[in-house]
Design a protein around this motif. Structure first.
Motif, PDB file in Angstrom:
ATOM      1  N   SER A   1       0.822  -1.195   0.000  1.00  0.00           N
ATOM      2  CA  SER A   1       0.000   0.000   0.000  1.00  0.00           C
ATOM      3  C   SER A   1       0.860   1.251   0.000  1.00  0.00           C
ATOM      4  CB  SER A   1      -0.927  -0.006   1.212  1.00  0.00           C
ATOM      5  OG  SER A   1      -1.837   1.063   1.121  1.00  0.00           O
ATOM      6  N   GLN A   2       0.493   2.160  -0.871  1.00  0.00           N
ATOM      7  CA  GLN A   2       1.153   3.451  -1.022  1.00  0.00           C
ATOM      8  C   GLN A   2       0.236   4.510  -0.420  1.00  0.00           C
ATOM      9  OE1 GLN A   2       3.893   4.473  -3.175  1.00  0.00           O
ATOM     10  NE2 GLN A   2       3.494   6.622  -2.796  1.00  0.00           N
ATOM     11  N   PRO A   3       0.715   5.318   0.520  1.00  0.00           N
ATOM     12  CA  PRO A   3      -0.137   6.391   1.026  1.00  0.00           C
ATOM     13  C   PRO A   3      -0.407   7.423  -0.077  1.00  0.00           C
ATOM     14  CG  PRO A   3       1.994   6.396   2.152  1.00  0.00           C
ATOM     15  CD  PRO A   3       2.020   5.302   1.150  1.00  0.00           C
ATOM     16  N   ILE A   4      -1.572   8.030  -0.023  1.00  0.00           N
ATOM     17  CA  ILE A   4      -1.925   9.109  -0.938  1.00  0.00           C
ATOM     18  C   ILE A   4      -1.871  10.393  -0.119  1.00  0.00           C
ATOM     19  CG2 ILE A   4      -3.724  10.086  -2.407  1.00  0.00           C
ATOM     20  CD1 ILE A   4      -4.812   7.207  -2.754  1.00  0.00           C
ATOM     21  N   PHE A   5      -1.082  11.348  -0.595  1.00  0.00           N
ATOM     22  CA  PHE A   5      -0.863  12.592   0.143  1.00  0.00           C
ATOM     23  C   PHE A   5      -1.593  13.769  -0.495  1.00  0.00           C
ATOM     24  CE2 PHE A   5       2.926  10.049   1.089  1.00  0.00           C
ATOM     25  CZ  PHE A   5       2.931  10.119   2.469  1.00  0.00           C
ATOM     26  N   SER A   6      -2.090  14.663   0.362  1.00  0.00           N
ATOM     27  CA  SER A   6      -2.743  15.902  -0.096  1.00  0.00           C
ATOM     28  C   SER A   6      -1.664  16.908  -0.506  1.00  0.00           C
ATOM     29  CB  SER A   6      -3.591  16.492   1.025  1.00  0.00           C
ATOM     30  OG  SER A   6      -2.760  16.909   2.097  1.00  0.00           O
ATOM     31  N   ARG A   7      -2.114  18.040  -1.018  1.00  0.00           N
ATOM     32  CA  ARG A   7      -1.184  19.113  -1.403  1.00  0.00           C
ATOM     33  C   ARG A   7      -0.326  19.559  -0.232  1.00  0.00           C
ATOM     34  NH1 ARG A   7      -5.881  21.131  -4.736  1.00  0.00           N
ATOM     35  NH2 ARG A   7      -6.850  21.602  -2.764  1.00  0.00           N
ATOM     36  N   ASP A   8      -0.896  19.523   0.966  1.00  0.00           N
ATOM     37  CA  ASP A   8      -0.151  19.986   2.138  1.00  0.00           C
ATOM     38  C   ASP A   8       0.577  18.855   2.871  1.00  0.00           C
ATOM     39  OD1 ASP A   8      -2.379  18.796   3.216  1.00  0.00           O
ATOM     40  OD2 ASP A   8      -3.013  20.517   4.395  1.00  0.00           O
TER      41      ASP A   8
ATOM     42  N   ALA B   1      -4.505  10.149  -8.032  1.00  0.00           N
ATOM     43  CA  ALA B   1      -5.642   9.923  -7.132  1.00  0.00           C
ATOM     44  C   ALA B   1      -5.773  11.086  -6.158  1.00  0.00           C
ATOM     45  CB  ALA B   1      -5.479   8.605  -6.382  1.00  0.00           C
ATOM     46  N   ALA B   2      -4.646  11.589  -5.668  1.00  0.00           N
ATOM     47  CA  ALA B   2      -4.680  12.730  -4.743  1.00  0.00           C
ATOM     48  C   ALA B   2      -5.342  13.932  -5.402  1.00  0.00           C
ATOM     49  CB  ALA B   2      -3.266  13.091  -4.288  1.00  0.00           C
ATOM     50  N   ILE B   3      -5.004  14.175  -6.656  1.00  0.00           N
ATOM     51  CA  ILE B   3      -5.606  15.294  -7.386  1.00  0.00           C
ATOM     52  C   ILE B   3      -7.112  15.089  -7.505  1.00  0.00           C
ATOM     53  CG2 ILE B   3      -5.730  16.442  -9.639  1.00  0.00           C
ATOM     54  CD1 ILE B   3      -2.661  15.826  -9.862  1.00  0.00           C
ATOM     55  N   ALA B   4      -7.520  13.874  -7.878  1.00  0.00           N
ATOM     56  CA  ALA B   4      -8.952  13.579  -8.032  1.00  0.00           C
ATOM     57  C   ALA B   4      -9.690  13.713  -6.700  1.00  0.00           C
ATOM     58  CB  ALA B   4      -9.141  12.174  -8.600  1.00  0.00           C
TER      59      ALA B   4
ATOM     60  N   GLU C   1      -8.791  15.483  -3.986  1.00  0.00           N
ATOM     61  CA  GLU C   1      -8.852  16.877  -3.549  1.00  0.00           C
ATOM     62  C   GLU C   1      -9.801  17.703  -4.417  1.00  0.00           C
ATOM     63  OE1 GLU C   1      -5.047  18.042  -1.031  1.00  0.00           O
ATOM     64  OE2 GLU C   1      -4.601  17.921  -3.169  1.00  0.00           O
ATOM     65  N   HIS C   2      -9.861  17.390  -5.699  1.00  0.00           N
ATOM     66  CA  HIS C   2     -10.805  18.087  -6.578  1.00  0.00           C
ATOM     67  C   HIS C   2     -12.241  17.823  -6.114  1.00  0.00           C
ATOM     68  CE1 HIS C   2     -12.372  19.904 -10.215  1.00  0.00           C
ATOM     69  NE2 HIS C   2     -13.116  18.823 -10.411  1.00  0.00           N
ATOM     70  N   ALA C   3     -12.537  16.566  -5.810  1.00  0.00           N
ATOM     71  CA  ALA C   3     -13.888  16.220  -5.330  1.00  0.00           C
ATOM     72  C   ALA C   3     -14.178  16.907  -3.993  1.00  0.00           C
ATOM     73  CB  ALA C   3     -14.031  14.709  -5.204  1.00  0.00           C
ATOM     74  N   GLN C   4     -13.179  16.949  -3.113  1.00  0.00           N
ATOM     75  CA  GLN C   4     -13.364  17.622  -1.821  1.00  0.00           C
ATOM     76  C   GLN C   4     -13.585  19.118  -2.012  1.00  0.00           C
ATOM     77  OE1 GLN C   4      -9.770  16.378   0.172  1.00  0.00           O
ATOM     78  NE2 GLN C   4     -10.768  14.606   1.105  1.00  0.00           N
ATOM     79  N   ASP C   5     -12.840  19.725  -2.946  1.00  0.00           N
ATOM     80  CA  ASP C   5     -13.006  21.151  -3.225  1.00  0.00           C
ATOM     81  C   ASP C   5     -14.412  21.427  -3.747  1.00  0.00           C
ATOM     82  OD1 ASP C   5     -10.391  21.579  -2.447  1.00  0.00           O
ATOM     83  OD2 ASP C   5      -9.609  21.782  -4.491  1.00  0.00           O
ATOM     84  N   GLU C   6     -14.882  20.585  -4.680  1.00  0.00           N
ATOM     85  CA  GLU C   6     -16.231  20.768  -5.213  1.00  0.00           C
ATOM     86  C   GLU C   6     -17.282  20.616  -4.118  1.00  0.00           C
ATOM     87  OE1 GLU C   6     -16.865  18.144  -8.492  1.00  0.00           O
ATOM     88  OE2 GLU C   6     -15.701  19.391  -9.861  1.00  0.00           O
ATOM     89  N   SER C   7     -17.080  19.658  -3.240  1.00  0.00           N
ATOM     90  CA  SER C   7     -18.014  19.448  -2.138  1.00  0.00           C
ATOM     91  C   SER C   7     -18.040  20.671  -1.222  1.00  0.00           C
ATOM     92  CB  SER C   7     -17.617  18.198  -1.357  1.00  0.00           C
ATOM     93  OG  SER C   7     -18.435  18.037  -0.238  1.00  0.00           O
ATOM     94  N   MET C   8     -16.875  21.238  -0.945  1.00  0.00           N
ATOM     95  CA  MET C   8     -16.791  22.407  -0.078  1.00  0.00           C
ATOM     96  C   MET C   8     -17.483  23.603  -0.749  1.00  0.00           C
ATOM     97  SD  MET C   8     -13.511  24.241   1.688  1.00  0.00           S
ATOM     98  CE  MET C   8     -12.935  25.032   0.213  1.00  0.00           C
TER      99      MET C   8
END
Length: 191
Positions: free
Chosen positions: A95-102, A134-137, A139-146
Motif C-alpha cells: 500500500s502506497q499512502p496518498i498525500f494531499s497538497r499539504d 488519485a490525490a488530485i482527483a 482533492e478536486h472532489a473535496q473542493d467541489e463538495s466544499m
C-alpha cells in the motif's frame, strides 16, 4: 478512482487487484474504489481505523509510508483480517499512502497479488504516479463538495433575511433569487 485502479489491474494482466481507500476525519479508512473486490470484502474493511500495526493499507495510512506484505498468511499485522484476502486467493499486498497538497495522508492505494511477491521497481513508480493522480482527483472532489456546501450556506443565509437578493451575471442572466424576491414578485418559487 476506479479508472486509476483499473490501470494497474490491466497492466498486471489481471494478476493484481487494487483498492483505493480514503482516510476520513476520524482516522478511519473508507471505500474509494475497488472495482474488482467483492462487496463483502469492501464492507468488511470500510471503517477500519488506521493503525500502524494492522494490515497493509491501515498501516500505510497511519505511518505515511509504503507498507509491503509479501506473505499475508504469515504476516502478524494481518491477524484477524487475513481470512478476507486469502478467501479471494490474494496472498501479498502493498500500500502506497496518498498525500494531499499539504502533505497529509488522505488515503491509500493498495495492490493485492495472487502470489507471494514484492512489487517491482517499475510497478512502484507506476503506483506512485497513480497515487499522485488519485490525490488530485480526491482533492478536486473535496473542493467541489466544499464549494457546494458554501453555496448552500449562502442560500440559507440569503433566504433567512428580509431583503430581496439576486445574483446576475455580466451577460444579464439572473442566476439566483432568494425566497423574499419570489414572495415580493409573486413569481412561483423556482420559475
Amino acid at each position: 478512482l476506479s479508472f486509476l485502479a483499473r490501470v494497474i489491474e490491466r497492466q498486471s494482466n489481471e494478476k493484481a487487484i487494487v483498492s483505493i481507500l480514503l482516510l476520513d476525519k476520524e482516522g478511519c479508512l473508507r471505500h474509494g474504489a475497488a472495482p474488482s473486490l467483492p462487496d463483502d470484502y469492501i464492507n468488511a474493511i470500510d471503517g477500519l481505523k488506521a493503525l500502524a500495526d494492522f494490515g497493509t493499507c491501515s498501516a500505510a495510512a497511519a505511518t505515511g509510508e509504503i507498507v509491503i506484505t509479501t506473505d499475508i498468511e504469515a504476516a502478524p499485522q494481518w491477524e484477524g483480517l487475513k481470512h478476507l484476502p486469502l478467501a479471494l486467493g490474494l496472498k501479498a499486498a502493498w500500500s502506497q499512502p496518498i498525500f494531499s497538497r499539504d502533505g497529509k495522508v488522505i488515503g491509500t492505494f493498495g495492490t493485492y497479488y495472487r502470489e507471494c511477491r514484492e512489487p517491482s521497481a517499475q510497478k512502484r513508480r507506476m503506483v506512485d504516479m497513480l497515487a499522485r493522480m488519485a490525490a488530485i482527483a480526491i482533492e478536486h472532489a473535496q473542493d467541489e463538495s466544499m464549494i457546494r456546501e458554501r453555496e448552500n450556506q449562502f442560500r440559507d443565509m440569503a433566504d433567512s433575511i428580509n431583503q430581496m437578493i439576486w445574483v446576475t451575471r455580466p451577460d444579464g442572466y439572473h442566476e439566483y433569487y432568494n425566497k423574499r424576491w419570489y414572495e415580493y414578485t409573486g413569481v412561483p418559487l423556482g420559475s
